[in-house]
Design a protein around this motif. Structure first.
Motif, PDB file in Angstrom:
ATOM      1  N   LYS A  11       1.037  -1.110  -0.206  1.00 40.03           N
ATOM      2  CA  LYS A  11       0.082  -0.192  -0.165  1.00 40.03           C
ATOM      3  C   LYS A  11       0.812   1.234   0.188  1.00 40.03           C
ATOM      4  CE  LYS A  11      -3.266   2.080   3.205  1.00 40.03           C
ATOM      5  NZ  LYS A  11      -3.818   1.974   4.463  1.00 40.03           N
ATOM      6  N   GLY A  13       0.689   3.924   1.596  1.00 41.76           N
ATOM      7  CA  GLY A  13      -0.169   4.584   2.515  1.00 41.76           C
ATOM      8  C   GLY A  13       0.940   5.495   3.543  1.00 41.76           C
ATOM      9  N   VAL A  14       0.658   5.372   4.631  1.00 40.21           N
ATOM     10  CA  VAL A  14       1.582   6.132   5.800  1.00 40.21           C
ATOM     11  C   VAL A  14       3.224   5.534   5.670  1.00 40.21           C
ATOM     12  CG1 VAL A  14       1.832   6.699   8.121  1.00 40.21           C
ATOM     13  CG2 VAL A  14      -0.439   6.680   7.095  1.00 40.21           C
ATOM     14  N   THR A  15       2.932   4.087   5.996  1.00 45.89           N
ATOM     15  CA  THR A  15       4.469   3.542   6.019  1.00 45.89           C
ATOM     16  C   THR A  15       5.078   4.035   4.755  1.00 45.89           C
ATOM     17  OG1 THR A  15       3.165   1.474   6.864  1.00 45.89           O
ATOM     18  CG2 THR A  15       5.387   1.290   6.360  1.00 45.89           C
ATOM     19  N   PRO A  83       3.529  -1.361   8.735  1.00 47.38           N
ATOM     20  CA  PRO A  83       2.745  -0.874   9.863  1.00 47.38           C
ATOM     21  C   PRO A  83       2.500  -1.998  10.816  1.00 47.38           C
ATOM     22  CG  PRO A  83       1.523  -1.688   7.561  1.00 47.38           C
ATOM     23  CD  PRO A  83       2.978  -1.751   7.715  1.00 47.38           C
ATOM     24  N   ALA A  84       2.108  -1.480  12.162  1.00 48.73           N
ATOM     25  CA  ALA A  84       1.781  -2.613  12.972  1.00 48.73           C
ATOM     26  C   ALA A  84       0.297  -3.368  12.500  1.00 48.73           C
ATOM     27  CB  ALA A  84       1.142  -2.095  14.273  1.00 48.73           C
ATOM     28  N   TYR A  85       0.267  -4.563  12.380  1.00 48.28           N
ATOM     29  CA  TYR A  85      -1.295  -5.213  12.132  1.00 48.28           C
ATOM     30  C   TYR A  85      -1.248  -6.015  13.596  1.00 48.28           C
ATOM     31  CZ  TYR A  85      -1.742  -4.177   7.216  1.00 48.28           C
ATOM     32  OH  TYR A  85      -2.063  -3.407   5.865  1.00 48.28           O
ATOM     33  N   VAL A  86      -2.308  -5.889  14.207  1.00 51.25           N
ATOM     34  CA  VAL A  86      -2.596  -6.393  15.504  1.00 51.25           C
ATOM     35  C   VAL A  86      -1.303  -6.710  16.293  1.00 51.25           C
ATOM     36  CG1 VAL A  86      -4.843  -7.270  14.973  1.00 51.25           C
ATOM     37  CG2 VAL A  86      -2.862  -8.695  14.299  1.00 51.25           C
ATOM     38  N   PHE A  87      -0.648  -5.496  16.557  1.00 55.17           N
ATOM     39  CA  PHE A  87       0.729  -5.381  17.343  1.00 55.17           C
ATOM     40  C   PHE A  87       1.841  -6.003  16.659  1.00 55.17           C
ATOM     41  CE2 PHE A  87       0.004  -4.128  21.949  1.00 55.17           C
ATOM     42  CZ  PHE A  87      -1.058  -3.194  21.592  1.00 55.17           C
ATOM     43  N   GLN A 123       5.113   2.095  11.990  1.00 56.37           N
ATOM     44  CA  GLN A 123       4.309   2.928  12.639  1.00 56.37           C
ATOM     45  C   GLN A 123       2.785   2.276  12.877  1.00 56.37           C
ATOM     46  OE1 GLN A 123       1.252   4.083  10.814  1.00 56.37           O
ATOM     47  NE2 GLN A 123       1.606   2.724   9.259  1.00 56.37           N
ATOM     48  N   CYS A 124       2.207   2.818  13.782  1.00 59.60           N
ATOM     49  CA  CYS A 124       0.768   2.357  14.280  1.00 59.60           C
ATOM     50  C   CYS A 124      -0.284   3.531  14.570  1.00 59.60           C
ATOM     51  CB  CYS A 124       1.055   1.516  15.706  1.00 59.60           C
ATOM     52  SG  CYS A 124       1.578   2.343  16.956  1.00 59.60           S
ATOM     53  N   LEU A 125      -1.452   3.147  14.564  1.00 61.53           N
ATOM     54  CA  LEU A 125      -2.368   4.135  15.261  1.00 61.53           C
ATOM     55  C   LEU A 125      -2.262   4.639  16.715  1.00 61.53           C
ATOM     56  CD1 LEU A 125      -4.773   5.966  14.835  1.00 61.53           C
ATOM     57  CD2 LEU A 125      -6.282   4.083  15.120  1.00 61.53           C
ATOM     58  N   GLY A 126      -2.095   3.510  17.499  1.00 62.68           N
ATOM     59  CA  GLY A 126      -1.846   3.941  18.921  1.00 62.68           C
ATOM     60  C   GLY A 126      -0.945   3.061  19.766  1.00 62.68           C
ATOM     61  N   ALA A 127      -0.823   1.882  19.460  1.00 62.56           N
ATOM     62  CA  ALA A 127       0.056   1.052  20.285  1.00 62.56           C
ATOM     63  C   ALA A 127       0.478  -0.338  19.224  1.00 62.56           C
ATOM     64  CB  ALA A 127      -0.837   0.536  21.399  1.00 62.56           C
ATOM     65  N   LEU A 155       0.480   7.428  15.397  1.00 63.22           N
ATOM     66  CA  LEU A 155      -0.202   8.427  14.450  1.00 63.22           C
ATOM     67  C   LEU A 155      -1.060   9.201  15.586  1.00 63.22           C
ATOM     68  CD1 LEU A 155      -0.827   6.520  11.417  1.00 63.22           C
ATOM     69  CD2 LEU A 155       1.132   7.827  11.841  1.00 63.22           C
ATOM     70  N   ILE A 159      -5.456   7.560   9.959  1.00 64.04           N
ATOM     71  CA  ILE A 159      -4.615   6.627   9.486  1.00 64.04           C
ATOM     72  C   ILE A 159      -4.169   6.947   8.201  1.00 64.04           C
ATOM     73  CG2 ILE A 159      -4.774   4.890  11.253  1.00 64.04           C
ATOM     74  CD1 ILE A 159      -6.298   3.442   9.234  1.00 64.04           C
TER      75      ILE A 159
HETATM   76  C1  LIG Z   1      -5.196  -5.286   9.840  1.00 66.81           C
HETATM   77  C2  LIG Z   1      -4.677  -3.960  10.731  1.00 66.81           C
HETATM   78  C3  LIG Z   1      -4.435  -4.214  11.770  1.00 66.81           C
HETATM   79  C4  LIG Z   1      -3.952  -3.042  12.695  1.00 66.81           C
HETATM   80  N1  LIG Z   1      -3.401  -3.284  13.782  1.00 66.81           N
HETATM   81  C5  LIG Z   1      -3.042  -2.272  14.604  1.00 66.81           C
HETATM   82  C6  LIG Z   1      -2.883  -2.524  15.854  1.00 66.81           C
HETATM   83  O1  LIG Z   1      -2.455  -3.423  16.499  1.00 66.81           O
HETATM   84  N2  LIG Z   1      -2.407  -1.225  16.618  1.00 66.81           N
HETATM   85  C7  LIG Z   1      -2.288   0.229  15.979  1.00 66.81           C
HETATM   86  O2  LIG Z   1      -1.972   1.151  16.908  1.00 66.81           O
HETATM   87  N3  LIG Z   1      -2.683   0.251  14.724  1.00 66.81           N
HETATM   88  C8  LIG Z   1      -3.088  -0.800  13.900  1.00 66.81           C
HETATM   89  N4  LIG Z   1      -3.409  -0.684  12.676  1.00 66.81           N
HETATM   90  C9  LIG Z   1      -3.243   0.652  12.129  1.00 66.81           C
HETATM   91  C10 LIG Z   1      -1.890   0.477  11.052  1.00 66.81           C
HETATM   92  O3  LIG Z   1      -0.696   0.099  12.138  1.00 66.81           O
HETATM   93  C11 LIG Z   1      -1.517   1.770  10.188  1.00 66.81           C
HETATM   94  O4  LIG Z   1      -1.220   2.923  11.214  1.00 66.81           O
HETATM   95  C12 LIG Z   1      -2.451   2.005   9.278  1.00 66.81           C
HETATM   96  O5  LIG Z   1      -2.812   0.763   8.555  1.00 66.81           O
HETATM   97  C13 LIG Z   1      -1.976   3.015   8.376  1.00 66.81           C
HETATM   98  O6  LIG Z   1      -0.568   2.513   7.722  1.00 66.81           O
HETATM   99  P1  LIG Z   1      -0.402   2.140   6.101  1.00 66.81           P
HETATM  100  O7  LIG Z   1      -1.416   3.538   5.388  1.00 66.81           O
HETATM  101  O8  LIG Z   1       0.928   2.353   5.824  1.00 66.81           O
HETATM  102  O9  LIG Z   1      -1.390   1.012   5.914  1.00 66.81           O
HETATM  103  C14 LIG Z   1      -3.979  -1.891  12.067  1.00 66.81           C
HETATM  104  C15 LIG Z   1      -4.313  -1.595  10.678  1.00 66.81           C
HETATM  105  C16 LIG Z   1      -4.661  -2.676   9.952  1.00 66.81           C
HETATM  106  C17 LIG Z   1      -5.061  -2.526   8.659  1.00 66.81           C
END
Ligand SMILES: Cc1cc2nc3c(=O)[nH]c(=O)nc-3n(C[C@H](O)[C@H](O)[C@H](O)COP(=O)(O)O)c2cc1C
Length: 238
Positions: A11, A13-15, A83-87, A123-127, A155, A159
């Motif tokens: 993607k 995206g942000v990453t 990106p973080a996907y479920v930690f 990067q992640c949204l919150g954790a 972030l 996102i």
């Molecule tokens: C399947 C999935 C799981 C995610 N899990 C987390 C998470 O565990 N913690 C978190 O803070 N953000 C989580 N996110 C948000 C991402 O880490 C990321 O910030 C967001 O996808 C934007 O990045 P991107 O544009 O590079 O994809 C998740 C996103 C997706 C799609």
């Protein structure tokens, strides 16, 4: 200099944006090779253990893995992003790292890795950004890389890159640009220092391999260690 980038997502995206900001300073004079996952390593390791027992060239996915490995070994700087996907790191990143299990130190580490530098951007949204980086760092350090810089972001708002407040984006860019400057100032003709911990891990595995070789001198990993001179006095660091 050569840079190999492994993108944990396809993607843009942000990453992707963060990785682009980091690479900007290198674009004029570095040779940059990028892989996007899962496109460039689309299959899972199925646990056949052929790589461990018989050789990595016999892996069903060797065409993908050997291409990526060649780039990693030739690079002065390795960049991994996710990106973080479920930690954790994306499944695509984990699937690729699984394929390199045979390069972990208890098996057949590549000597080139002991002098390499690496950057991990997550990067992640919150954790979960730090545990995501750790997923990647675990593999890199067990491949023998000592010099690993982690840049992890929260972030905390949005996102979608364009919707993130300007001030926050500027803060991310500042940190990434500072890291890029630091990495650019390195003299890559000299290998990175191999850490004490990496040396200890190597020497512990050497003891293990010496024992395994006594039981079975034909054991694939032992033969590799012996051929490299590591069972004797040769070491993969300078
Ligand atoms: C399947 C999935 C799981 C995610 N899990 C987390 C998470 O565990 N913690 C978190 O803070 N953000 C989580 N996110 C948000 C991402 O880490 C990321 O910030 C967001 O996808 C934007 O990045 P991107 O544009 O590079 O994809 C998740 C996103 C997706 C799609």
């Amino acid at each position: 200099m050569k840079i190999t980038v492994i993108n944990g997502t396809e993607k843009h995206g942000v990453t992707y944006k963060m990785k682009e900001i980091f690479l900007e300073q290198f674009k004029k004079d570095a040779e940059i090779t990028e892989y996007y996952l899962p496109k460039d390593c689309p299959n899972f390791c199925v646990g056949c253990i052929t790589c461990f027992g018989q050789g990595e060239h016999l892996c069903k996915d060797a065409e993908y893995i050997q291409k990526i490995e060649k780039s990693l070994l030739e690079a002065d700087l390795l960049v991994f992003t996710s990106p973080a996907y479920v930690f954790h790191a994306t499944g695509a990143m984990k699937a690729m790292l699984d394929h390199f299990g045979y390069r972990w130190m208890p098996h057949r580490p590549a000597k080139e890795m002991f002098g390499k530098r690496a950057v991990i951007i997550t990067q992640c949204l919150g954790a979960g950004g730090k545990s995501t980086a750790k997923d990647i760092k675990d593999s890199l350090s067990w491949w023998g890389v000592s010099y690993i810089k982690v840049c992890s972001f929260k972030l905390m708002s949005e996102i979608r890159w364009d919707k993130i407040p300007d001030k926050k984006r500027e803060g991310f860019a500042k940190k990434l640009e500072a890291l890029a400057r630091k990495m650019k100032s390195i003299d890559y003709s000299k290998p990175a220092h191999t850490s004490f911990v990496t040396k200890c891990k190597f020497l512990a595995v050497r003891m293990l391999q010496t024992g395994l070789g006594k039981d079975n001198p034909e054991y694939t990993d032992f033969k590799y260690w012996k051929e490299n001179g590591w069972i004797d006095n040769v070491r993969p660091w300078k």
